[in-house]
Design a protein around this motif. Structure first.
Motif, short mmCIF file in Angstrom:
data_model
loop_
_atom_site.label_atom_id
_atom_site.label_comp_id
_atom_site.label_asym_id
_atom_site.label_seq_id
_atom_site.Cartn_x
_atom_site.Cartn_y
_atom_site.Cartn_z
N UNK A 87 7.48 -110.60 16.16
CA UNK A 87 6.11 -111.11 16.43
C UNK A 87 5.96 -112.55 16.39
N UNK A 88 4.66 -112.94 17.07
CA UNK A 88 4.70 -114.36 17.13
C UNK A 88 4.31 -115.18 15.81
N UNK A 89 4.92 -116.27 15.60
CA UNK A 89 4.61 -117.05 14.62
C UNK A 89 3.54 -117.78 14.51
N UNK A 106 0.68 -129.50 13.25
CA UNK A 106 1.36 -130.52 14.26
C UNK A 106 0.45 -131.19 15.06
N UNK A 144 0.53 -133.24 17.70
CA UNK A 144 0.70 -132.89 19.23
C UNK A 144 0.20 -131.57 19.61
N UNK A 145 0.62 -130.51 18.91
CA UNK A 145 -0.01 -129.41 19.37
C UNK A 145 -1.35 -128.97 19.27
N UNK A 160 -3.00 -130.46 22.35
CA UNK A 160 -2.65 -129.49 23.49
C UNK A 160 -4.03 -128.72 23.34
N UNK A 171 -6.51 -127.55 26.14
CA UNK A 171 -6.54 -126.25 26.80
C UNK A 171 -7.94 -125.61 26.74
N UNK A 216 8.48 -126.85 19.94
CA UNK A 216 7.31 -126.59 19.05
C UNK A 216 6.49 -125.29 19.87
N UNK A 217 6.71 -125.15 21.25
CA UNK A 217 6.03 -124.18 21.82
C UNK A 217 6.29 -122.69 21.56
N UNK A 218 5.56 -121.90 22.11
CA UNK A 218 5.83 -120.46 21.78
C UNK A 218 5.77 -119.67 23.22
N UNK A 277 11.54 -120.45 21.87
CA UNK A 277 10.28 -120.30 21.16
C UNK A 277 10.46 -120.37 19.84
N UNK A 278 9.14 -121.07 19.20
CA UNK A 278 9.40 -121.26 17.89
C UNK A 278 9.41 -119.93 16.99
N UNK A 279 8.76 -118.81 17.68
CA UNK A 279 8.89 -117.54 16.72
C UNK A 279 10.10 -116.78 16.81
N UNK A 334 10.63 -128.70 23.30
CA UNK A 334 9.90 -130.01 22.93
C UNK A 334 9.69 -130.12 21.49
N UNK A 394 8.38 -132.86 18.55
CA UNK A 394 7.51 -133.87 18.08
C UNK A 394 6.49 -133.95 19.00
N UNK A 395 6.87 -134.19 20.17
CA UNK A 395 5.60 -134.54 21.18
C UNK A 395 6.43 -134.71 22.67
N UNK A 396 5.54 -134.29 23.68
CA UNK A 396 6.16 -134.58 25.07
C UNK A 396 6.95 -135.71 25.40
N UNK A 456 8.28 -132.87 31.61
CA UNK A 456 7.08 -132.07 30.75
C UNK A 456 5.63 -132.59 31.32
N UNK A 498 2.90 -132.93 30.34
CA UNK A 498 1.99 -133.48 29.44
C UNK A 498 2.65 -135.01 29.10
N UNK A 548 0.96 -120.01 25.77
CA UNK A 548 -0.21 -120.63 25.29
C UNK A 548 -0.35 -122.13 25.33
N UNK A 549 0.65 -122.71 25.23
CA UNK A 549 0.69 -124.10 25.26
C UNK A 549 0.65 -124.82 26.56
N UNK A 550 1.17 -123.91 27.58
CA UNK A 550 1.22 -124.43 29.04
C UNK A 550 -0.20 -124.30 29.59
#
Ligand code: SF4
Lengths: 293, 515
Positions: free
Chosen positions: A262-264, A269, A271-272, A275, A279, B153-155, B162-164, B199, B201-203, B232, B234, B267-269
């Motif tokens: 599953x997605x965590x 953060x 930076x997130x 974003x 978005x 950090x991205x998923x 991915x982080x998951x 990625x 900390x940050x881009x 990246x 960003x 979702x982050x892109x």
């Protein structure tokens, strides 16, 4: 009918071909054959025959001939001379443009084979570190390669340009090339046993090869058409191939059986967060390509 | 002790022990060469001695590798490995290469011509790229393709990093990547480096790490080989510019052709931001080109000569038409050198949001063929895939499929038809079209001439007229024509009888014209 025996290098053929052409000997009256003995060195033979006696040929022909000369097919000198004859005395100056002509096609195919052989040599030579020059501090490398044709002198320039900063030798059965930082020179061929067998880095390279392979996309035929088996014995990574293929389907099945994750939730953060802000606000419709800057 | 540098007494002893059977003929070779060969033999016998030591196999890469590394990197003293460190390095390489392998791009062609003559380093670029090896997946190995770290950090749900995902996270130091790149390069394993990163900390932070590797390679080690940096969108413009200064190619993966797809699976892109960044890079590349053309102007600082991207196929429900339209925009508006299509392939850490079954590999192959038609054969997207028929025919190549849909265009007379028409004849590649155009100025072409060009006659015959051939009119109208070209009905997917997808030597394959 006369028989011309030459050392199997381009310069030798050119010398003889010029003489024959000057004497107006038609191609069907000449039998060409390679001197059994290898030429002493690959250094180009000094050409003493006068240039003036020979009608001009298109430069493209010389390039073609230089390449074809390296081919192992015994018929190459004869076909080269016939095309030369047709270009000059035969009145077919445009001949090279007729790619469908039997002779031209043959030359082009040989030329292509040489090009491929050179390309594969550039790709599959594997240097092994053999030491360091005490005086200059330069690393010294040696490699063993078995080209199909006599291409060492045609392929060596590439290595000089690419590896100018190290000393190297490429050893082959047909001849060897050496670079010491200032001079590229050639010596006769040597047996396999003269070359080093492995390198301390080979294991790390095999680790890479193993890891970059994707078992879910097995395409053995595609691999073999580009990296035919005849090269495998001199490629350190090739020892892994059989095992990688054998285990691939098991690895894929395992992936397909793996429980889906599953997605965590996103971690806290900054930076997130930034974003997420980017978005959400209305941006231009996403599927409209933006203006070219 | 440094086994390869060697202490002089040790070397003498080995020289004396070297078997004379291995020695080349003395009279034929110069003294310098002989010395060289003997050095090789000496090193070789030393290595034999090492190999005979017990448990070298088990201590895989331990001792032997450690020494090897130390020798080749003594210029970066102070950072030498302990054997534990070497094991770590191998382990990290395993994870970080595995993490990078889903990126399909491999080209090392199209860089500016440069070489190492007159420099203390190694490396050259320019001309067609070289594939130094092939993996059993048929993909070319031309670059050391690794991630700096697989922490992310991205998923993005198609991605193992991915982080998951629960993979083990590791990280290379910039020096480690530099060292492996140089060591691999000097052995002629690779053309250069393809560096990407999860990625962290940050881009900007991530971009800085990636750039640090390229800067070290270029400035400290005078490395002239190929460098491809993944950027990246960003990241700040200044950093992207800096990446372009060190790299031969930079790229941003578009990943999916639509924003809806990204919103769901990555979702982050964001599509617009990605395209904006591509536009920025294109501007830089164009700028440099323009400056280079100005007479008398000082040579502008180097900048990457091209950008490329990758699109995933089969991860979302985008049709081939959607994918090809996006590619067309990328080629047209952003002047991309290459769009890579990567069939989504199962990963060890599958996400709940993704299809379990991957698309057939042949779909990716058909997309590459269609891409070729767009770029080199003058086709428009709508002719290949459109709303009425949004997906490519998996059983026939797209050019043949187009010809069957447009039979009125044929037969084409190979002695008279224009280049544009010849390019549309199934079975004729760009190169053979040029050959035909050249030859027919001097001779009327017959089937035997075509045979000599090794064109696939069976495919070609219904569509052409030659001096000694006119296809049966009926043949072209025949509904069974399509059936004639279908592959034999077994395991079409696994064994499809077609050339591998385009690999590194972009240009070469174009010339060979084999679709
Ligand atoms: S940004 Fe997305 S695609 Fe890239 S490493 Fe992270 S999760 Fe994977």
């Amino acid at each position: 009918m006369r028989t011309v025996v030459i050392q199997p290098v381009f310069a030798e053929w050119r010398k003889s071909a010029r003489e024959l052409l000057a004497l107006r000997v038609p191609p069907e009256d000449v039998l060409w054959s390679d001197e059994a003995q290898e030429p002493g060195l690959f250094a180009p033979t000094v050409d003493a025959s006068p240039r003036a006696a020979v009608p001009k040929v298109p430069p493209a022909f010389l390039d073609l001939a230089r390449s074809v000369a390296a081919h192992c097919d015994a018929r190459r000198w004869g076909v080269l001379y016939r095309v030369l004859w047709r270009l000059t005395h035969g009145g077919e100056r445009h001949l090279l443009a007729v790619a469908t002509d039997r002779d031209v096609r043959q030359l082009q195919q040989w030329c292509k084979a040489i090009g491929r052989d050179i390309h594969k040599m550039h790709a599959f030579v594997r240097f092994r570190l053999v030491g360091r020059d005490e005086a200059t501090g330069r690393e010294q490398f040696a490699a063993w390669f078995e080209p199909e044709h006599r291409i060492v002198h045609l392929a060596a320039g590439f290595f000089e340009k690419r590896f100018a900063g190290m000393d190297w030798s490429i050893l082959t059965p047909h001849g060897c090339a050496h670079w010491d930082g200032s001079l590229l020179h050639f010596t006769p061929g040597v047996p396999r046993s003269a070359a080093p067998d492995d390198d301390a880095l080979d294991d790390l390279w095999r680790t890479y090869y193993r890891s970059i392979f994707n078992p879910a996309r097995l395409k053995v035929r595609a691999m073999q058409s580009e990296m035919p088996k005849k090269y495998w014995k001199n490629l350190p990574e090739a020892t892994l191939i059989a095992d990688l293929i054998a285990k691939s389907s098991g690895r894929v099945e395992k992936m397909l059986r793996t429980e889906l994750r599953p997605a965590k939730p996103a971690p806290k953060n900054a930076y997130l967060d930034s974003l997420r802000v980017l978005n959400t606000p209305e941006r231009p419709p996403p599927d409209e390509p933006p203006q070219t800057p | 002790m440094d086994p390869n540098g060697g202490d002089e007494r040790d070397r003498q002893a080995h020289l004396l022990n070297t078997g004379h059977a291995d020695e080349p003929k003395r009279q034929a070779v110069g003294g310098e060469f002989l010395a060289h060969i003997l050095r090789i033999a000496a090193a070789k016998s030393r290595r034999f001695a090492q190999a005979k030591r017990p448990d070298v196999q088990d201590a895989k890469g331990d001792d032997e590798l450690f020494h090897g590394m130390k020798v080749t990197t003594s210029e970066t003293a102070g950072n030498s490995y302990c054997s534990r460190g070497q094991m770590d390095l191998q382990h990290k390489l395993e994870i970080l290469a595995d993490a990078a392998k889903y990126d399909a791009s491999c080209a090392s062609s199209g860089a500016a011509r440069k070489d190492s003559r007159g420099s203390a380093g190694v490396g050259s670029t320019g001309g067609a790229g070289i594939c130094h090896s092939y993996a059993p997946d048929g993909r070319c190995i031309s670059l050391l393709k690794v991630l700096l770290t697989n922490a992310c950090l991205y998923d993005c749900h198609y991605c193992i990093n991915r982080r998951s995902s629960n993979v083990q996270r590791v990280r290379f130091t910039p020096d480690e990547v530099v060292r492996i790149t140089l060591d691999f390069y000097k052995r002629n394993y690779i053309e250069g480096l393809f560096l990407s990163s999860g990625i962290i900390r940050s881009a900007d932070y991530t971009m800085e790490l990636v750039i640090a590797v390229a800067r070290k390679l270029r400035e400290e080690h005078h490395f002239g080989g190929y460098i491809h940096l993944k950027t990246i969108p960003e990241a700040s413009a200044a950093l992207i510019e800096m990446a372009g200064r060190y790299a031969d190619r930079i790229s941003i993966n578009i990943e999916l052709p639509t924003q809806q797809g990204l919103a769901k699976l990555a979702p982050e892109k964001n599509l617009s931001r990605t395209q904006d960044a591509m536009g920025h890079i294109r501007g830089k590349i164009d700028e440099r080109h323009a400056e280079k053309r100005k007479p008398d102007a000082p040579k502008p600082p180097p900048f990457a000569t091209g950008q490329s991207t990758q699109m995933l196929v089969g991860a979302d429900d985008s049709t081939d038409a959607v994918i090809l339209r996006r590619a067309d925009v990328l080629y047209g508006e952003y002047r991309l050198r290459r769009v890579y299509y990567s069939g989504f392939s199962p990963i060890p850490e599958p996400s709940a949001l993704l299809p379990i079954q991957p698309p057939p590999l042949v779909r990716e192959h058909r997309l590459y063929q269609a891409d070729w038609l767009l770029r080199f054969y003058g086709f428009k997207v709508d002719e290949i895939a459109n709303d009425a028929a949004p997906n490519l025919d998996l059983q026939l190549d797209p050019k043949l499929a187009w010809a069957l849909r447009n039979r009125t265009v044929f037969p084409a007379d190979i002695n008279k038809a224009s280049r544009e028409i010849l390019l549309r004849v199934p079975g004729l590649g760009v190169r053979n079209v040029e050959r035909i155009l050249g030859a027919r100025r001097y001779t009327r072409l017959r089937l035997a001439d075509l045979l000599r060009l090794r064109v696939p006659m069976k495919k070609l015959l219904p569509f052409i007229i030659a001096a000694d051939h006119t296809p049966a009119r009926l043949g072209l109208d025949d509904d069974a024509l399509r059936a004639r070209f279908l592959p034999p009905p077994r395991q079409a997917e696994l064994n499809f009888d077609a050339p591998p997808p385009p690999v590194s030597g972009d240009i070469e394959s174009v010339r060979s014209g084999d679709l």
